[in-house]
Design a protein around this motif. Structure first.
Motif, PDB file in Angstrom:
ATOM      1  N   THR A 382      31.695 -13.315  21.460  1.00  0.00           N
ATOM      2  CA  THR A 382      30.319 -13.001  21.835  1.00  0.00           C
ATOM      3  C   THR A 382      30.316 -12.563  23.289  1.00  0.00           C
ATOM      4  N   GLU A 383      30.105 -11.285  23.521  1.00  0.00           N
ATOM      5  CA  GLU A 383      30.008 -10.765  24.891  1.00  0.00           C
ATOM      6  C   GLU A 383      28.522 -10.737  25.235  1.00  0.00           C
ATOM      7  N   SER A 384      28.049 -11.800  25.851  1.00  0.00           N
ATOM      8  CA  SER A 384      26.613 -12.013  26.014  1.00  0.00           C
ATOM      9  C   SER A 384      25.914 -10.880  26.744  1.00  0.00           C
ATOM     10  N   ASP A 385      26.409 -10.522  27.925  1.00  0.00           N
ATOM     11  CA  ASP A 385      25.713  -9.518  28.722  1.00  0.00           C
ATOM     12  C   ASP A 385      25.753  -8.136  28.079  1.00  0.00           C
ATOM     13  N   GLY A 386      26.708  -7.904  27.203  1.00  0.00           N
ATOM     14  CA  GLY A 386      26.762  -6.636  26.495  1.00  0.00           C
ATOM     15  C   GLY A 386      25.875  -6.619  25.261  1.00  0.00           C
ATOM     16  N   GLY A 387      25.315  -7.784  24.902  1.00  0.00           N
ATOM     17  CA  GLY A 387      24.474  -7.871  23.723  1.00  0.00           C
ATOM     18  C   GLY A 387      25.222  -7.565  22.446  1.00  0.00           C
ATOM     19  N   ARG A 388      26.486  -7.978  22.386  1.00  0.00           N
ATOM     20  CA  ARG A 388      27.285  -7.604  21.213  1.00  0.00           C
ATOM     21  C   ARG A 388      28.219  -8.721  20.759  1.00  0.00           C
ATOM     22  N   LEU A 389      28.632  -8.614  19.499  1.00  0.00           N
ATOM     23  CA  LEU A 389      29.607  -9.479  18.861  1.00  0.00           C
ATOM     24  C   LEU A 389      30.734  -8.599  18.362  1.00  0.00           C
ATOM     25  N   LEU A 390      31.972  -9.068  18.473  1.00  0.00           N
ATOM     26  CA  LEU A 390      33.078  -8.299  17.940  1.00  0.00           C
ATOM     27  C   LEU A 390      34.173  -9.212  17.415  1.00  0.00           C
ATOM     28  N   GLU A 391      34.820  -8.783  16.360  1.00  0.00           N
ATOM     29  CA  GLU A 391      35.941  -9.495  15.776  1.00  0.00           C
ATOM     30  C   GLU A 391      37.190  -8.669  16.006  1.00  0.00           C
ATOM     31  N   VAL A 392      38.210  -9.281  16.606  1.00  0.00           N
ATOM     32  CA  VAL A 392      39.437  -8.558  16.920  1.00  0.00           C
ATOM     33  C   VAL A 392      40.634  -9.256  16.287  1.00  0.00           C
ATOM     34  N   THR A 393      41.630  -8.479  15.925  1.00  0.00           N
ATOM     35  CA  THR A 393      42.857  -9.019  15.353  1.00  0.00           C
ATOM     36  C   THR A 393      43.769  -9.513  16.474  1.00  0.00           C
ATOM     37  N   PRO A 394      44.839 -10.252  16.130  1.00  0.00           N
ATOM     38  CA  PRO A 394      45.794 -10.666  17.165  1.00  0.00           C
ATOM     39  C   PRO A 394      46.383  -9.486  17.935  1.00  0.00           C
ATOM     40  N   ALA A 395      46.428  -8.318  17.274  1.00  0.00           N
ATOM     41  CA  ALA A 395      46.960  -7.128  17.941  1.00  0.00           C
ATOM     42  C   ALA A 395      45.914  -6.422  18.793  1.00  0.00           C
ATOM     43  N   GLY A 396      44.673  -6.926  18.769  1.00  0.00           N
ATOM     44  CA  GLY A 396      43.625  -6.345  19.606  1.00  0.00           C
ATOM     45  C   GLY A 396      42.806  -5.260  18.936  1.00  0.00           C
ATOM     46  N   GLU A 397      42.959  -5.111  17.626  1.00  0.00           N
ATOM     47  CA  GLU A 397      42.172  -4.111  16.907  1.00  0.00           C
ATOM     48  C   GLU A 397      40.784  -4.663  16.607  1.00  0.00           C
ATOM     49  N   VAL A 398      39.754  -3.900  16.933  1.00  0.00           N
ATOM     50  CA  VAL A 398      38.391  -4.299  16.611  1.00  0.00           C
ATOM     51  C   VAL A 398      38.130  -3.950  15.148  1.00  0.00           C
ATOM     52  N   VAL A 399      37.850  -4.985  14.337  1.00  0.00           N
ATOM     53  CA  VAL A 399      37.619  -4.757  12.908  1.00  0.00           C
ATOM     54  C   VAL A 399      36.149  -4.943  12.527  1.00  0.00           C
ATOM     55  N   TRP A 400      35.373  -5.473  13.446  1.00  0.00           N
ATOM     56  CA  TRP A 400      33.929  -5.595  13.218  1.00  0.00           C
ATOM     57  C   TRP A 400      33.252  -5.672  14.576  1.00  0.00           C
ATOM     58  N   GLU A 401      32.161  -4.929  14.706  1.00  0.00           N
ATOM     59  CA  GLU A 401      31.417  -4.951  15.966  1.00  0.00           C
ATOM     60  C   GLU A 401      29.937  -4.765  15.680  1.00  0.00           C
ATOM     61  N   TYR A 402      29.151  -5.604  16.317  1.00  0.00           N
ATOM     62  CA  TYR A 402      27.700  -5.583  16.140  1.00  0.00           C
ATOM     63  C   TYR A 402      27.049  -5.541  17.510  1.00  0.00           C
ATOM     64  N   VAL A 403      26.154  -4.581  17.708  1.00  0.00           N
ATOM     65  CA  VAL A 403      25.381  -4.465  18.939  1.00  0.00           C
ATOM     66  C   VAL A 403      23.921  -4.738  18.597  1.00  0.00           C
ATOM     67  N   SER A 404      23.295  -5.606  19.346  1.00  0.00           N
ATOM     68  CA  SER A 404      21.903  -5.942  19.045  1.00  0.00           C
ATOM     69  C   SER A 404      21.062  -4.675  18.933  1.00  0.00           C
ATOM     70  N   PRO A 405      20.291  -4.544  17.846  1.00  0.00           N
ATOM     71  CA  PRO A 405      19.435  -3.366  17.694  1.00  0.00           C
ATOM     72  C   PRO A 405      18.132  -3.463  18.478  1.00  0.00           C
ATOM     73  N   ILE A 406      17.887  -4.615  19.076  1.00  0.00           N
ATOM     74  CA  ILE A 406      16.628  -4.843  19.788  1.00  0.00           C
ATOM     75  C   ILE A 406      16.707  -4.224  21.180  1.00  0.00           C
TER      76      ILE A 406
END
Length: 451
Positions: A382-406
């Motif tokens: 949870t990157e609070s100030d960016g208003g986003r959530l992201l799921e990353v693999t051990p290798a650093g690949e982003v496999v899911w990312e959500y940015v607040s639509p508000i």
């Protein structure tokens, strides 16, 4: 100029010089009347800060300038994700939302603090609801939610804790100055943080000005009754780790010497993995002095502590391999890239894994933020100030990312902060609540598929 005028002028200059010199001496030695002027100055600056933000919630730390125009789920690699819902809180309202992998809100719990507050609360004059948010929330199997309220425009900023049922009805309320974080024990007790101002000087630590915020670790019963309360501040100053206070001395003008911000209750499996302490001990981060401590609440002592290669971090978690995962808010010290997630060995302090984001979209959240190691080995950030959530693999690949639509502001330039993202396995929920969520998920999916 007549001699009498010259003499009077010299007299005035001499008096002003003595007052100036006396002021410097009082400030350096902090003798009377320093406390009176010091407290008056702090009160005036606090009142000014409140007046500047109270008229515009967008100027508080609950909102940040949006870094992207993208909204909702912008990365979704289902085959590499940890399945489940995601729970988080948001700075736009007193609300916790549960979303599916497509970013659809499947359920939410929303109760303004004004409906939680009673005249028995520690905070007697709470701020407006749009200056308050749920800092942390955890979901119970039956669909109930436990949440902590804080204010962005008050001190102490801890406002209270509440349990809500699945329909956002209040089950119980605990209205001490709870703040930042809490955890649940194996038997359903709640372990959290409270703070309050105290005028009692700390013996041997005279450089800490009074009044200051004293931090406490509290334990509540499953129905919200206080079972114990121990002072983290006293435990620290009575331990060998008290010397750490001197590391943070420049911060003491902020009257918050410890700034405890994280709680991780450790059960038998955690203790076995960590190799330190006993079941029931609690891992606490003292952000102001960058000290991670392990607390024995029953013995009222600090079992272990460590300084590491981090700065102002949040949310340390003990992993099954005995390492500790945390969000390091300011420790990266790279250009345009303040933050990172680190996993480290507490016995050697060696960082064994880290993630700071790509150069084009680095992690950058000076305050708040959380991390969770998922069952498939990925990490939810949870990157609070960016208003986003992201799921990353051990290798650093982003496999899911959500940015607040508000968004808010005249040009949609502001985005609410997000806090405390957790992946929820539907199988961990009671059948009745799980069926309720599944029904809602089908409804939103059908609605989204219509042209």
């Amino acid at each position: 100029m007549k001699p009498s005028y010259i003499a009077n002028a010299l007299y005035v200059v001499a008096v002003l010089f003595l007052v100036f010199a006396g002021g410097i001496l009082v400030s350096l030695t902090r003798v009377w009347p320093y406390p009176i002027f010091h407290d008056a100055y702090r009160a005036a600056t606090a009142e000014l800060a409140q007046s500047q933000t109270a008229v515009n919630p967008l100027k508080t730390d609950l909102w940040r300038h949006a870094r992207t125009e993208k909204r909702g789920v912008i990365v979704h690699k289902a085959s590499k994700m940890q399945p489940g819902y995601t729970l988080f809180t948001s700075g736009d309202a007193n609300v916790a939302r549960l979303i599916d992998a497509d970013g659809h809100v499947i359920h939410k719990w929303k109760v303004p603090f004004s409906k939680v507050w009673t005249d028995q609360a520690a905070v007697q004059n709470p701020q407006k609801d749009d200056l308050i948010y749920m800092r942390r929330a955890k979901l119970l199997p039956n669909g109930h939610l436990i949440a902590v309220y804080i204010s962005s425009n008050d001190t102490p900023w801890g406002y209270g804790m509440v349990e809500l049922d699945a329909d956002s009805n209040i089950v119980w309320r605990y209205l001490a100055h709870t703040h930042h974080d809490f955890d649940l024990t194996n038997d359903g007790r709640v372990v959290g943080l409270t703070h309050n101002f105290t005028d009692q000087a700390i013996p041997g630590y005279g450089f800490v000005p009074t009044p200051y915020l004293e931090d406490f670790l509290v334990t509540l019963s499953p129905d919200g009754k206080q079972l114990s309360k121990v002072s983290l501040t006293k435990m620290l100053t009575e331990s060998p780790y008290g010397i750490s206070l001197k590391r943070g001395e420049p911060w003491f003008a902020n009257f918050d010497p410890l700034h405890a911000n994280s709680v991780d209750w450790l059960g038998p499996k955690d203790i076995k993995a960590l190799g330190i302490g006993e079941p029931g001990d609690v891992l606490v981060m003292l952000r102001q002095i960058n000290l991670l401590i392990l607390v024995d609440p029953k013995a009222k002592r600090i079992v272990w502590g460590i300084h590491g290669n981090w700065l102002a971090p949040h949310d340390p978690n003990v992993l099954p391999n005995g390492h500790i995962l945390m969000f390091d808010n300011l420790g990266n010290m790279e250009p345009n890239n303040l933050s990172r997630v680190i996993e480290f060995d507490p016995h050697t302090s060696k960082i064994t894994w880290s993630y700071d984001g790509p150069e084009s979209y680095p992690l950058n959240s000076p305050i708040r933020s959380t991390v969770e190691r998922l069952a498939n080995g990925n990490t939810l950030i949870t990157e609070s100030d960016g208003g986003r959530l992201l799921e990353v693999t051990p290798a650093g690949e982003v496999v899911w990312e959500y940015v607040s639509p508000i968004r808010a502001g005249a040009h949609d330039e502001y985005i609410p902060v997000l806090s405390g993202g957790y992946r929820i396995d539907p199988a961990s929920l009671d059948p009745e609540f799980r069926a309720r969520l599944a029904k809602k998920e089908r409804q939103v999916s059908q609605k989204a598929s219509k042209p």
